[in-house]
Every structure is written in C-alpha cells, then in structure tokens.
Design a protein around this motif. Structure first.
Motif, PDB file in Angstrom:
ATOM      1  N   ARG A 192       0.896  -1.241   0.043  1.00 22.00           N
ATOM      2  CA  ARG A 192       0.228  -0.036   0.037  1.00 22.00           C
ATOM      3  C   ARG A 192       0.997   1.225   0.030  1.00 22.00           C
ATOM      4  O   ARG A 192       0.337   2.432  -0.092  1.00 22.00           O
ATOM      5  CB  ARG A 192      -0.930   0.128   1.168  1.00 22.00           C
ATOM      6  N   GLU A 193       2.123   1.079   0.227  1.00 16.81           N
ATOM      7  CA  GLU A 193       3.071   2.352   0.250  1.00 16.81           C
ATOM      8  C   GLU A 193       4.278   1.754  -0.337  1.00 16.81           C
ATOM      9  O   GLU A 193       4.665   0.793  -0.813  1.00 16.81           O
ATOM     10  CB  GLU A 193       3.194   2.673   1.594  1.00 16.81           C
ATOM     11  N   GLY A 194       5.131   2.749  -0.861  1.00 15.17           N
ATOM     12  CA  GLY A 194       6.326   2.647  -1.512  1.00 15.17           C
ATOM     13  C   GLY A 194       7.385   3.723  -1.230  1.00 15.17           C
ATOM     14  O   GLY A 194       7.078   4.864  -0.916  1.00 15.17           O
ATOM     15  N   TYR A 195       8.656   3.452  -1.407  1.00 14.99           N
ATOM     16  CA  TYR A 195       9.799   4.363  -0.975  1.00 14.99           C
ATOM     17  C   TYR A 195      10.630   4.141  -2.335  1.00 14.99           C
ATOM     18  O   TYR A 195      11.150   3.085  -2.662  1.00 14.99           O
ATOM     19  CB  TYR A 195      10.518   3.934   0.204  1.00 14.99           C
ATOM     20  N   LEU A 196      10.790   5.524  -2.958  1.00 20.54           N
ATOM     21  CA  LEU A 196      11.724   5.829  -4.209  1.00 20.54           C
ATOM     22  C   LEU A 196      12.947   6.295  -3.476  1.00 20.54           C
ATOM     23  O   LEU A 196      13.286   7.500  -3.293  1.00 20.54           O
ATOM     24  CB  LEU A 196      10.997   6.823  -5.037  1.00 20.54           C
ATOM     25  N   VAL A 197      14.078   5.356  -3.385  1.00 20.26           N
ATOM     26  CA  VAL A 197      15.468   5.577  -3.049  1.00 20.26           C
ATOM     27  C   VAL A 197      16.272   6.007  -4.097  1.00 20.26           C
ATOM     28  O   VAL A 197      16.546   4.996  -4.943  1.00 20.26           O
ATOM     29  CB  VAL A 197      15.928   4.247  -2.112  1.00 20.26           C
ATOM     30  N   SER A 198      16.517   7.221  -4.316  1.00 21.83           N
ATOM     31  CA  SER A 198      17.412   7.855  -5.334  1.00 21.83           C
ATOM     32  C   SER A 198      18.889   7.571  -4.862  1.00 21.83           C
ATOM     33  O   SER A 198      19.484   8.022  -3.826  1.00 21.83           O
ATOM     34  CB  SER A 198      17.085   9.319  -5.477  1.00 21.83           C
ATOM     35  N   VAL A 199      19.614   6.799  -5.655  1.00 18.44           N
ATOM     36  CA  VAL A 199      20.998   6.430  -5.437  1.00 18.44           C
ATOM     37  C   VAL A 199      21.721   7.718  -6.081  1.00 18.44           C
ATOM     38  O   VAL A 199      21.647   7.757  -7.387  1.00 18.44           O
ATOM     39  CB  VAL A 199      21.606   5.160  -6.144  1.00 18.44           C
ATOM     40  N   PRO A 200      22.531   8.380  -5.492  1.00 18.68           N
ATOM     41  CA  PRO A 200      23.314   9.521  -6.063  1.00 18.68           C
ATOM     42  C   PRO A 200      24.414   9.010  -7.502  1.00 18.68           C
ATOM     43  O   PRO A 200      25.087   7.938  -7.080  1.00 18.68           O
ATOM     44  CB  PRO A 200      24.318  10.029  -5.190  1.00 18.68           C
ATOM     45  N   ARG A 201      24.080   9.514  -8.587  1.00 16.98           N
ATOM     46  CA  ARG A 201      24.814   9.316  -9.818  1.00 16.98           C
ATOM     47  C   ARG A 201      26.207   9.403  -9.443  1.00 16.98           C
ATOM     48  O   ARG A 201      27.316   8.496 -10.075  1.00 16.98           O
ATOM     49  CB  ARG A 201      24.525  10.111 -10.779  1.00 16.98           C
TER      50      ARG A 201
END
Length: 312
Positions: A76-85
């Motif tokens: 029901r929920e989600g986390y978008l974890v951005s990895v630094p380029r």
C-alpha cells in the motif's frame, strides 16, 4: 460477481497488451536477483533511467537515474530511494573494464549499456547494499516525453526558481501543468539548485509520482483509445525484468499503490572532492538505510530520518 469478472477480463486484456508491447530482458545479474518473488511483499525493484537520446546507438551511455523502489508488505506504500549518480563505489570487472572504484553511474557504461550495463549496475548495487531485487526496469527518459503528453501533462510543484542550462527556460515557483518536454527539461536540471543533485533526485521522484497520479485518473482509465496509445508509448520507452512474475499478477498485486503512499528517499551521503574530481560518499554507511530496505523496517527508518525523506 459479473462486474468483478468483467474487471478481471479487462485486466487480462490490458496485461496481454503490456506483455506484447514491453521488451523483456534479463536486466538483473544472477547475484543481484532474489530466488523467488513473493508478491505478498516486501518487494525491491531496480529502476534505471538511461540518458540515451533518440537515434543514439553508442555504448558509452551513463544513467541519469538510479532508483531502488522498496514496497513494504501489504503493498500500500512505496519508497523511491534515489542513489546519487556520483556515489563512489567499487565496480566489478567487466569486458573492457578491469574493475575498480568509480562513480556508480559509470557501471552502466562499463557494462556496455542496455541489458549488460544494467546487469553490471545491479551487481555493483548488491555488493554495496546487500539488497537483492525482485525485478528491474530500464527506462528511456527521452521516450517518456510522449507518455507525459498522452497524459495531457503532469502537475509539478516547483519549490525554487530553476533555470534550464539546456533551453534557458525558467521554471517559476508554484504548482503548474507541464507537458513532456517541459517536465523532462525540469527534472534534468541540477546546476544552481540549492541542493544540487539532491534536488534533481527529488524532482525525478516527483515526476514519477505525478505520472502515477495522472495515469490513475478515471478519464484516462475509461478512455480505451487513450489507454491503447499510452500502453504503446510506455512499451516503446520501457524494458523490464519481472523475475518470472507475469505482468498481470504484478498489476493485480500493486493495484492498491497510490501517490499518497509514496515517499522519496535520498541516500544519506555528502559530496567530496578527491584528486580534483567531485564524488559523493556514504554518510556513516548510509545510516542503516540499506539494512531497512533489506528487511521490514523501512517505515520506522523513514520516521527516524525525516531529513532524507520527502512526501511526493
């Protein structure tokens, strides 16, 4: 019961169109893949945004976007974890690359781009984080322009003035509807922003959330012509690896996920110049983020680290 049956049939037809439209490849290296995906969750997916431009066939391609999508049990929920380029990591050896330390976005290039590039990137991430993935997607962000236009644009909220170094377009603060060209121009900017690349990561997370919100509107779902065009446009810009899970089953499992349940997460890190080259280094090993993603404590981690979490 009849309505439910019709809905299931409609979903099967829709899923069949996806299966025939989207390219399927083995994007995950075996070492980065879960043995079996359990759709009851939690789930972890790797999303890679290619910087390939239309007509570009050169293998020297890096990634504009690296996202770990974590979906806790319950879906029901989600986390978008951005990895630094620019994150400094150890990249395993590959054809033409002896192995060694470099920015993480070069792993895709050293792997040759495409399927092999995604596999090397997935291996690099698994060695760094210990996370094994339930699937992956390779997105041609240039191709998303037509998807956004078919959605009649997306609503983006600009927090600080942003000037594009590519088009000289100035994005003024405030919520506004953006077409495909404007939205992609906006999320590619990182220079002269208060948070630099961290702000760019947040903007990319916001775009994905805005697209999900727009696609979920009733008008889009009930317009068969627009839905058909949308499926074709998505298929042209997306390559997936579902770890053997049929798209139909995945769509059913994730049907309760909405924008309200999404959070953007930045990896705890800081910039560092080494030998006159700008890198990003993990802050205290990521402050337990990767352990939370591997397990079941991501909601607790997010609550304890509000500095790194954004509501989309």
């Amino acid at each position: 019961m009849l309505l439910a049956a019709v809905a299931v049939v409609g979903l099967r037809v829709l899923a069949d169109r996806y299966e025939r439209t989207i390219t399927h490849e083995q994007l995950l290296d075996p070492s980065a893949r879960t043995g079996r995906t359990d759709l009851d969750g939690p789930l972890n997916y790797l999303l890679v945004g290619s910087d390939r431009r239309p007509g570009d066939t050169a293998p020297e391609q890096r990634t504009d976007t690296i996202l770990i999508v974590h979906i806790p049990a319950g879906l029901r929920e989600g986390y978008l974890v951005s990895v630094p380029r620019d994150l400094l990591v150890s990249i395993p050896a590959a054809a033409g690359w002896p192995g060694g330390e470099d920015k993480i976005n070069t792993a895709y290039e050293y792997g040759g781009g495409g399927q092999s590039g995604a596999q090397l990137l997935s291996t690099t991430l698994t060695r760094l984080t210990g996370i094994r993935f339930d699937g992956a997607a390779l997105v041609d962000f240039a191709g998303l322009r037509s998807v956004i236009d078919l959605l009649d644009g997306v609503e983006m909220c600009v927090r600080t003035e942003v000037r594009s170094i590519h088009t000289n377009r100035v994005f003024q603060p405030g919520c506004q509807r953006m077409d495909g060209a404007a939205a992609l121009d906006y999320v590619r900017q990182r220079y002269d922003l208060p948070g630099g690349d961290y702000d760019r990561q947040t903007h990319q997370q916001q775009l994905l959330g805005a697209m999900l919100e727009r696609a979920g509107e009733t008008r889009v779902r009930t317009n068969p012509v627009q839905m058909h065009q949308l499926i074709q446009a998505v298929g042209e810009s997306l390559t997936v690896d579902t770890n053997g899970v049929p798209v139909e089953d995945l769509l059913l499992a994730l049907r309760g996920l909405s924008t309200d349940g999404l959070r953007g997460v930045q990896v705890p890190s800081y910039p560092q110049t080494i030998d006159q080259v700008s890198y990003v280094l993990l802050d205290n090993g990521g402050e337990g983020l990767f352990e939370a993603v591997r397990g079941t404590r991501m909601p607790q981690w997010a609550g304890a680290h509000p500095r790194w979490v954004t509501r989309l």
